[in-house]
Scaffold this motif. Structure first.
Motif, PDB file in Angstrom:
ATOM      1  N   VAL A   1       0.958  -1.308  -0.091  1.00 32.04           N
ATOM      2  CA  VAL A   1       0.160  -0.126  -0.083  1.00 32.04           C
ATOM      3  C   VAL A   1       0.881   1.267   0.062  1.00 32.04           C
ATOM      4  CG1 VAL A   1      -1.724   1.095   1.242  1.00 32.04           C
ATOM      5  CG2 VAL A   1      -1.796  -1.145   1.062  1.00 32.04           C
ATOM      6  N   LYS A   2       2.002   1.419   0.768  1.00 31.78           N
ATOM      7  CA  LYS A   2       2.877   2.283   0.739  1.00 31.78           C
ATOM      8  C   LYS A   2       3.220   2.755  -0.687  1.00 31.78           C
ATOM      9  CE  LYS A   2       5.792   4.221   4.309  1.00 31.78           C
ATOM     10  NZ  LYS A   2       6.864   3.774   5.557  1.00 31.78           N
ATOM     11  N   MET A   3       3.675   1.847  -1.486  1.00 30.62           N
ATOM     12  CA  MET A   3       4.125   2.146  -2.942  1.00 30.62           C
ATOM     13  C   MET A   3       2.892   2.713  -3.706  1.00 30.62           C
ATOM     14  SD  MET A   3       5.121  -0.391  -5.981  1.00 30.62           S
ATOM     15  CE  MET A   3       3.517  -0.933  -6.444  1.00 30.62           C
ATOM     16  N   MET A   4       1.557   2.460  -3.213  1.00 28.13           N
ATOM     17  CA  MET A   4       0.548   3.047  -3.953  1.00 28.13           C
ATOM     18  C   MET A   4      -0.173   4.329  -3.213  1.00 28.13           C
ATOM     19  SD  MET A   4       0.168   0.539  -6.000  1.00 28.13           S
ATOM     20  CE  MET A   4      -1.195   1.147  -6.942  1.00 28.13           C
ATOM     21  N   ALA A   5       0.847   4.906  -2.532  1.00 20.88           N
ATOM     22  CA  ALA A   5       0.327   6.203  -1.523  1.00 20.88           C
ATOM     23  C   ALA A   5      -0.144   7.174  -2.496  1.00 20.88           C
ATOM     24  CB  ALA A   5       1.224   6.501  -0.803  1.00 20.88           C
TER      25      ALA A   5
END
Length: 108
Positions: A33-37
């Protein structure tokens, strides 16, 4: 101009808002999810401005042209971010965003 004259744009705005909301939700379920922030953030921005412009058109706001210009910029930013990701939801979202940006530019 009456909102009837914007019928095609209203449809494109609604489709973009729907795709951005779907992408937002799907990105939150991705493993990283962090990569998709940034994608998530721009999905939210884009869905919000598309929904707002829909409302502004429906009430015959005198600011439709200016809002359409801002909407086009946000849609392009969201589309550019989404196209970086291979997820099907991101690719569909990017396509909807670019279509919406073009439609908004035509009335801005």
């Amino acid at each position: 101009m009456a909102h009837e004259q914007y019928a095609d744009l209203l449809k494109v705005l609604h489709e973009c808002m729907t795709e951005c909301n779907h992408c937002f939700d799907a990105c939150l379920k991705e493993d990283d999810v962090k990569m998709m922030a940034e994608c998530i953030r721009l999905d939210r921005e884009c869905a919000d401005i598309c929904g707002y412009l829909e409302q502004a058109i429906s009430r015959n706001s005198p600011f439709v042209g200016q809002l359409a210009q801002v909407c086009a910029q946000i849609c392009e930013a969201c589309g550019n971010e989404c196209k970086k990701h291979d997820h099907e939801h991101c690719q569909r979202c990017a396509e909807a965003c670019f279509k919406c940006a073009e439609a908004c530019k035509n009335i801005a």
